[in-house]
Design a protein around this motif. Sequence first.
Motif, mmCIF file in Angstrom:
data_model
loop_
_atom_site.group_PDB
_atom_site.id
_atom_site.type_symbol
_atom_site.label_atom_id
_atom_site.label_comp_id
_atom_site.label_asym_id
_atom_site.label_seq_id
_atom_site.Cartn_x
_atom_site.Cartn_y
_atom_site.Cartn_z
ATOM 1 N N LYS A 624 0.837 -1.192 0.000
ATOM 2 C CA LYS A 624 0.000 0.000 0.000
ATOM 3 C C LYS A 624 0.874 1.244 0.000
ATOM 4 N N VAL A 625 0.472 2.230 -0.774
ATOM 5 C CA VAL A 625 1.215 3.490 -0.867
ATOM 6 C C VAL A 625 0.226 4.639 -0.707
ATOM 7 N N THR A 626 0.543 5.555 0.192
ATOM 8 C CA THR A 626 -0.226 6.788 0.332
ATOM 9 C C THR A 626 0.706 7.950 0.073
ATOM 10 N N ALA A 627 0.341 8.792 -0.876
ATOM 11 C CA ALA A 627 1.190 9.919 -1.273
ATOM 12 C C ALA A 627 0.588 11.230 -0.796
ATOM 13 N N GLY A 628 1.434 12.083 -0.249
ATOM 14 C CA GLY A 628 1.078 13.468 0.022
ATOM 15 C C GLY A 628 1.886 14.336 -0.917
ATOM 16 N N VAL A 629 1.234 15.171 -1.699
ATOM 17 C CA VAL A 629 1.885 15.927 -2.767
ATOM 18 C C VAL A 629 1.698 17.423 -2.549
ATOM 19 N N HIS A 630 2.799 18.156 -2.660
ATOM 20 C CA HIS A 630 2.701 19.624 -2.655
ATOM 21 C C HIS A 630 3.383 20.135 -3.918
ATOM 22 N N CYS A 631 2.560 20.451 -4.913
ATOM 23 C CA CYS A 631 3.075 20.973 -6.184
ATOM 24 C C CYS A 631 2.519 22.373 -6.432
ATOM 25 N N ASN A 632 2.133 23.051 -5.359
ATOM 26 C CA ASN A 632 1.386 24.306 -5.459
ATOM 27 C C ASN A 632 0.055 24.032 -6.173
ATOM 28 N N LEU A 633 -0.385 24.923 -7.036
ATOM 29 C CA LEU A 633 -1.660 24.728 -7.709
ATOM 30 C C LEU A 633 -1.597 23.511 -8.630
#
Length: 733
Positions: A624-633
């Motif tokens: 299982k993989v959970t991703a948190g992404v911050h790429c701005n808009l």
Amino acid sequence: MEIPPALRHFLTEVPQPGRRLFLKMSVASGFALACLPEAALANVPVNNNGTLPANAQPGAFLQIDRDGRITVTVNRLEFGQGVQTALPLILAEELDADWAKVGAKLGTNDPAYADPKFGIHITGGSNSIKNSFVQYRELGARARGMLLQAAAKVWNLPVAQLRTDSSKVIAPDGRQLSYGELADKAMGEMVPQEISLKDAAQFRLIGKATNRLDASDKSHGRQQFGLDVRLPGLLTAVVARPPVFGASIQSLDDSEAIKVQGVRAILRIATDRGGQGVAVIADGYWAALQARNKLKISWDNSKVTKADTTALVQQYRELSKRPGAVKWDADVSKIAKAPHKLQAEFSFPYLAHAPMEPLNCTVAFTGQKAELWMGTQMPGFDGMAAAKVLGIKPEAVKVNAQMAGGGFGRRAVPTADYVAEACAVVKAAIGAGLDAPVKTVWSREDDIRGGYYRPLHLHRAEIGFDQKGNILGWDHTIVGQSIVAGTLFEGMMIKDGIDGTITEGMRDPYDIPMRLQIHHPKVNVPVLWWRSVGSTHTAYVMETLLDEIAVTTGQDPVAYRLKLMADKHPRHAAALKLAVEKSGYGKKLPRGQAWGVAVHESFESVVAYVVVASLQKGKPRLLKVTAGVHCNLAVNPRGVEAQVQGAALMALSTCLPGNAITLKDGVVEQSNFHDYPVARITDMPQIAVHIVASADAPKGMGEPGLPPLAPAFANALARLDKKRQRELPFKFA
């Protein structure tokens, strides 16, 4: 970024467009805002004569047919990353277009389609959305302004009284004119220089999960790729290349090969890195391939060195113990007396790009002009390379970018190897009396054996830290080939003897006293950027070592990372916290399963992974993989999700046994997916992607999803067998 002198000759200086910019009737009886093909590139808002530069003129990018169909030209290569949807989405937002009527096509090497920031044609570095976000918004806003001007004249009303919605201009009394109806009348309008862009709160399309424009054709097998190009009289060529890079032909016996039905010619040509090859030209691929298999070639390897992986690793190991070029020079004297010491050596193999569509290039050459069709990340460079090989002026070469089935950097080669080779084949064919376009095709075996590769790297680290995990000193050395040395990018990317791509991803976002030294050995193996470049190895080293320090000092790996970040890196912290929150991190897992964590920034976007992995009978499995992404808009959240999913699967490949390119006596030992395995759908874990909400200008997402997956996986496995994996791919008994 300033273009270095070595690149400036690629940017042809040509006349500026006239003061008045007109609309021009298109072949499809619609309209396009005129952009002279000869218009020079500009990184300034307005040219000296008061006109807009080519890359700010809607005419190069937008066509509206009389039936209202809108076609947006994309100034990048589409090879799976979704840019053929995202860029039209941005333009359509400011145009107030009916998205159901919007389509897209790829551009050429016309100067208008250069990256507006760098001034060169390039798809790479996760720059497409980041660098063209404002550009495509302005293109849409200017085109909308022209449509408003045209409607105002029809109704004899001030522009300020009109509004637009869903591809219509609307008057105060409710009257409407469609964009298709206004197409011809908009031809005579001036391109507005002064425009206003929407506030993010007004977005109707940007930020909404949107299906890709190419999804239907790809799903139904209708999508045409470079390999599918068909021209009247087209011939197909395959090339026998030297098994050792740069070798030449000692002798050639083609007596059996020439007998194969459909073979037109067998010719010697120059290949990459000063080598020689044999091109077999035939009526089709199968005939050419069968004939190539019958060639009897003796190769002369006497003037080239023969790389050997085992010897290289040992050479790198010895280099890592010597002083190198210094990137950072923090005081590391406290390591000797630190309560805890950690010494580690990491090795990472050469990696092939191995896209699903192997390399190909179709060339039609008249002797004075040439036209090329291929999936290329650098059509401007490739056009220049073609001109040089064919002996014609650069402006006589037209490059038609084709949809590509992957690339991961392999279609952006400073030497333009596969393009130059295809042109050499056509030139030789003409010399042999074959006056026809030729498509040069690489098999998957050709591609995997023929270079270019992600370099082999070796890291050596010595770290001193206390019981609280405070790092007192970190002494680090990286050994690996430079991917830009000897290329046109050297002056821009090498500083103080260090290729900046090898160090990206080191240290930040953690406040660490690090001494970092670099060695760049020269090896006869062609190397190139590979998806996420330096972060493919630096993220693994940083995130597994920090995890090990956290475990050694009895700290939660998430809390430890957040402590090191302090409050200086809110985007990293936000991505990590989001992944933790959505994953249920910390909950008790079934026996034989464990949590793993990693977070990394590359290309200005941050991705954090929280994973669950198992180790059963010595076989690792990512569950299982959970991703948190911050790429701005996030321009298209669905596109971001797809990129992270694809990057995670590609990163998983690097962990699998056998996913390595090795050389013996200068020859690559792998040839196809049977001995260079990649992750398949049966290896794919459950994956959920969550995006941190932001209205800030978007960053790239083509590459950032890859680096933190392998270390998160490794960190989970270390909790199960108490053993740290110091190399990729993983090695389990």
